[in-house]
Design a protein around this motif. Sequence first.
Motif, PDB file in Angstrom:
ATOM      1  N   GLU B  93      81.596  69.001   2.034  1.00  0.00           N
ATOM      2  CA  GLU B  93      80.619  67.922   2.231  1.00  0.00           C
ATOM      3  C   GLU B  93      79.169  68.355   1.953  1.00  0.00           C
ATOM      4  OE1 GLU B  93      81.713  65.731   5.746  1.00  0.00           O
ATOM      5  OE2 GLU B  93      79.941  64.476   5.500  1.00  0.00           O
ATOM      6  N   LEU B  96      78.448  68.240  -1.728  1.00  0.00           N
ATOM      7  CA  LEU B  96      78.264  66.871  -2.235  1.00  0.00           C
ATOM      8  C   LEU B  96      76.873  66.354  -1.877  1.00  0.00           C
ATOM      9  CD1 LEU B  96      81.783  65.404  -1.432  1.00  0.00           C
ATOM     10  CD2 LEU B  96      80.764  65.582  -3.692  1.00  0.00           C
ATOM     11  N   GLU B  99      74.271  68.113  -4.107  1.00  0.00           N
ATOM     12  CA  GLU B  99      74.346  67.762  -5.533  1.00  0.00           C
ATOM     13  C   GLU B  99      74.068  66.277  -5.792  1.00  0.00           C
ATOM     14  OE1 GLU B  99      75.177  70.080  -8.249  1.00  0.00           O
ATOM     15  OE2 GLU B  99      74.495  71.322  -6.598  1.00  0.00           O
ATOM     16  N   LEU B 100      74.553  65.401  -4.901  1.00  0.00           N
ATOM     17  CA  LEU B 100      74.443  63.957  -5.172  1.00  0.00           C
ATOM     18  C   LEU B 100      73.404  63.263  -4.287  1.00  0.00           C
ATOM     19  CD1 LEU B 100      78.246  63.069  -5.507  1.00  0.00           C
ATOM     20  CD2 LEU B 100      76.713  63.916  -7.249  1.00  0.00           C
ATOM     21  N   TRP B 104      75.217  60.140  -0.903  1.00  0.00           N
ATOM     22  CA  TRP B 104      76.350  60.380  -1.811  1.00  0.00           C
ATOM     23  C   TRP B 104      77.566  59.516  -1.486  1.00  0.00           C
ATOM     24  CZ3 TRP B 104      81.045  62.078  -0.049  1.00  0.00           C
ATOM     25  CH2 TRP B 104      81.090  62.614   1.245  1.00  0.00           C
ATOM     26  N   LEU B 138      87.717  63.692  -8.246  1.00  0.00           N
ATOM     27  CA  LEU B 138      86.480  64.361  -7.849  1.00  0.00           C
ATOM     28  C   LEU B 138      86.763  65.854  -7.672  1.00  0.00           C
ATOM     29  CD1 LEU B 138      83.498  64.171  -6.732  1.00  0.00           C
ATOM     30  CD2 LEU B 138      84.529  63.909  -4.473  1.00  0.00           C
ATOM     31  N   VAL B 140      85.057  69.451  -6.606  1.00  0.00           N
ATOM     32  CA  VAL B 140      83.893  70.003  -5.898  1.00  0.00           C
ATOM     33  C   VAL B 140      84.036  71.518  -5.811  1.00  0.00           C
ATOM     34  CG1 VAL B 140      82.426  69.782  -3.849  1.00  0.00           C
ATOM     35  CG2 VAL B 140      83.994  67.936  -4.435  1.00  0.00           C
ATOM     36  N   VAL B 225      79.621  69.505  -9.079  1.00  0.00           N
ATOM     37  CA  VAL B 225      80.478  68.332  -8.842  1.00  0.00           C
ATOM     38  C   VAL B 225      80.832  67.692 -10.188  1.00  0.00           C
ATOM     39  CG1 VAL B 225      80.557  66.009  -7.873  1.00  0.00           C
ATOM     40  CG2 VAL B 225      79.516  67.844  -6.564  1.00  0.00           C
TER      41      VAL B 225
END
Lengths: 85, 511
Positions: B93, B96, B99-100, B104, B138, B140, B225
Amino acid sequence: MTREDPRPLRVLLRSRDGRLLDLEDGGRDVTLEEFRARLQTGERLRVRHETTGGDCTLDLLLQLVATCLPKEGGLLGLLGDGGTR
Amino acid sequence: MSGGRNRKVAHLMTLLVSDVLTSRERIGVEHAELARQQRRARRIRETIENLGPFWVKVGQILATRSDVVSDAVLRELAGLQDSVHCEPFDVFEPVLRQELGPRWRAKFREIDTVSPLGSASLAQVYRVVLADGRTAVLKVQRPGTRERVYADMASLRRAARIAGRAVPRIGAVLDIEATLQVIFDCMQPELDFTAEAKHMAQGQRMARDFKGIHIPDVYLATPRVLLQSLAPGEALNKADLSVFSDKQRRRIGSDLLTFMYRGYFVERMFHADPHPGNIFVHPEHGATLIDWGMVGRIDRNLGSLGVMVLTSLAQNDARGLASAWTEMGRATPFADLLGFQEDMTRLVPLITAAALEDLDFGIALTNVLRCAAQRGIRTSPMIGMLGKSITNIEGSVRRIAPELSALEVFEDALTDVMVELARDLLSREQTARRVLELIVAGNSTVDQLRSLLRDLANRELTMRVGLLPGHGMGSDGNGILTRRVAPVLAAGLAVWGVRRLAAGGALARGG
């Protein structure tokens, strides 16, 4: 999935007397120079022999490469006689 | 890096060097020695798996080098597993979020965190539903992966250099720096998923002429990701092939082979690991190639010579194959080129005559690679990877369409490959290059010719003729040609030149 459209395959016919014909364009004669230009623009081309129906694309490629390379890259080209004809 | 880890790396290198040194003998090896090799090979695999993801990649590259390691190690490394136990989603988590961004979660309607699609040592993969309703995959990256891998890379570089110096024969046959570079290049997409996304974009361009070959779409890629479309159907190693018609099976098999040949020889970029787990098949949709992390790249010259090698194999032409292979590699000072040609004269008819329809290019290339190393010919590490990729795709195609002949498909694909190579040869870029070469030659030729004629006229023309140590007529280090015949030859040529010049001058005066 999105993707680019496949390039259509165009089949040319090699007649008994050695001419190259584009049947999809009313059987028009295609010169070696035009074949080269169409290849350069990215067209997918194949050549079939009129009599045997066999694939003779490689024969035509051999002819094309043999015609083009010595003129442009060979010694004649270096001495100024290349690529002019 | 901890002392314990350093010791493990040193232990692995010792095992590998022992294997390389004993793998020279493949015929007439005693049973006890074979058992010893197998035990050592198992220890090599276990140590690699124990060391973690980077070393698994090193093992996968070593599995392409039949010219370096023994058959026992090749077999063990082929089964190298890059799968570990699943970590809870909480571990991923933070990645994510970094990165997003903090929002996210808004990108996803659903994430199946309970049963991940896959769990490798560098990343974990989940099935997700996007906010717009599309199903996707997805991937990761595990936290802390980069730091660990960079430390391992430094460690491998040190260890490989020490091994190369300690055992010069390894350094002579194996281009250590080039091999390390291949390994590091292969790791890059695992550390930065945008590189894998670029490979997939190139793969999609390569697949555009094939209705039945697909590469997943990339929806989003950041260094850690990767979000991509879900491949339809099932992996080839799990699919129920009875629901496919014969025509569908043959079409998929033939398309896969043709697509790969085009990658090897026209695009010069190829999926390095097309094993059945990386190919999803569907009766109507065709095949989807996933996992573009590891790709091979070869240059123009290597690509053309590669076609020549396969064509020579298909045409039972040992001399042509030996010549193309030697040109692809580099002869070491102890190379035995005639011996290599004799090996090919023996090997090639065996490969092609056994059963033309069963011709397996990948295994054939692996055998040639091994002979080349034994005869002191150094081969580019990419050729090993090419051979492994061909072996994998042939294995995959055999699974879906066992009746398909790789040779027939190659012969069909050859026209396609040659048309593309001719197009490349006649392209504007190649024409521009030839023009440039002529301009450079034109600029320098007149100067060089004038200098040559001036030296000839002044009786100052000198020529140096030499040979590499160990070559030529003599068996001694310098060769008899270098010491005795060469000066005589040079003197003869000089006398001939002077006489020609003098005769030309006399004629001119006479005329």
